[in-house]
Design a protein around this motif. Structure first.
Motif, PDB file in Angstrom:
ATOM      1  N   UNK A  29      81.233  72.959  61.847  1.00 23.89           N
ATOM      2  CA  UNK A  29      80.680  72.793  63.192  1.00 23.89           C
ATOM      3  C   UNK A  29      79.164  72.698  63.148  1.00 23.89           C
ATOM      4  N   UNK A  30      78.528  73.475  62.290  1.00 22.29           N
ATOM      5  CA  UNK A  30      77.068  73.399  62.161  1.00 22.29           C
ATOM      6  C   UNK A  30      76.636  72.013  61.684  1.00 22.29           C
ATOM      7  N   UNK A  35      74.487  66.551  62.965  1.00 22.48           N
ATOM      8  CA  UNK A  35      74.676  65.094  63.061  1.00 22.48           C
ATOM      9  C   UNK A  35      74.510  64.627  64.500  1.00 22.48           C
ATOM     10  N   UNK A  36      75.093  65.372  65.437  1.00 23.86           N
ATOM     11  CA  UNK A  36      74.970  65.005  66.852  1.00 23.86           C
ATOM     12  C   UNK A  36      73.509  65.105  67.308  1.00 23.86           C
ATOM     13  N   UNK A  40      71.307  62.043  68.665  1.00 29.53           N
ATOM     14  CA  UNK A  40      70.787  62.117  70.033  1.00 29.53           C
ATOM     15  C   UNK A  40      69.431  61.419  70.169  1.00 29.53           C
ATOM     16  N   UNK A  41      68.624  61.437  69.115  1.00 31.18           N
ATOM     17  CA  UNK A  41      67.309  60.800  69.165  1.00 31.18           C
ATOM     18  C   UNK A  41      67.403  59.274  69.150  1.00 31.18           C
ATOM     19  N   UNK A  42      68.458  58.750  68.538  1.00 31.07           N
ATOM     20  CA  UNK A  42      68.584  57.302  68.383  1.00 31.07           C
ATOM     21  C   UNK A  42      69.521  56.649  69.395  1.00 31.07           C
ATOM     22  N   UNK A  43      70.427  57.417  69.957  1.00 32.44           N
ATOM     23  CA  UNK A  43      71.466  56.854  70.827  1.00 32.44           C
ATOM     24  C   UNK A  43      71.149  57.203  72.263  1.00 32.44           C
ATOM     25  N   UNK A  55      80.447  67.181  73.219  1.00 35.20           N
ATOM     26  CA  UNK A  55      80.232  67.871  71.952  1.00 35.20           C
ATOM     27  C   UNK A  55      79.736  69.298  72.188  1.00 35.20           C
ATOM     28  N   UNK A  56      78.832  69.459  73.117  1.00 33.95           N
ATOM     29  CA  UNK A  56      78.320  70.800  73.407  1.00 33.95           C
ATOM     30  C   UNK A  56      79.417  71.686  74.001  1.00 33.95           C
TER      31      UNK A  56
END
Length: 99
Positions: A29-30, A35-36, A40-43, A55-56
């Motif tokens: 999970x970590x 990865x998420x 998040x910065x690119x998507x 996801x959160x």
């Protein structure tokens, strides 16, 4: 009354396996969260926001699962295994008095 018996070595082994599984699940999970976070910065889109929100939510579920698992492991470690051994030792001592 049926005789109840417990294999304390097997309980200890199960506790170790549960600890390892717990560590593995949390580690995965970590890594997924990292990865998420990187993604998040690119998507940037509505779909991305929906995916991040889900996801959160999944992460919160894992935190609850982890808490339950850790409590169960602690209970087995502190109560079941040592408690059974202690009771059996007392019972054996008492039975020895009647031999």
């Amino acid at each position: 009354m049926a005789r109840q018996q417990i294999n304390t070595e097997q309980v200890a082994g199960t506790i170790n396996q549960m600890n390892l599984a717990e560590q593995n699940i949390n580690g995965r999970f970590e890594r997924l969260q990292q990865k998420m976070s990187d993604l998040e910065f690119d998507w940037k889109s509505n779909a991305a926001q929906t995916a991040m929100t889900m996801m959160y939510e999944i992460t919160k579920g894992n935190n609850a699962r982890s808490s339950v698992m850790q409590n169960y492991i602690r209970m087995l470690t502190a109560q079941v295994n040592p408690g059974y051994i202690q009771v059996e030792n007392v019972n054996t001592s008492l039975s020895d008095l009647f031999k």
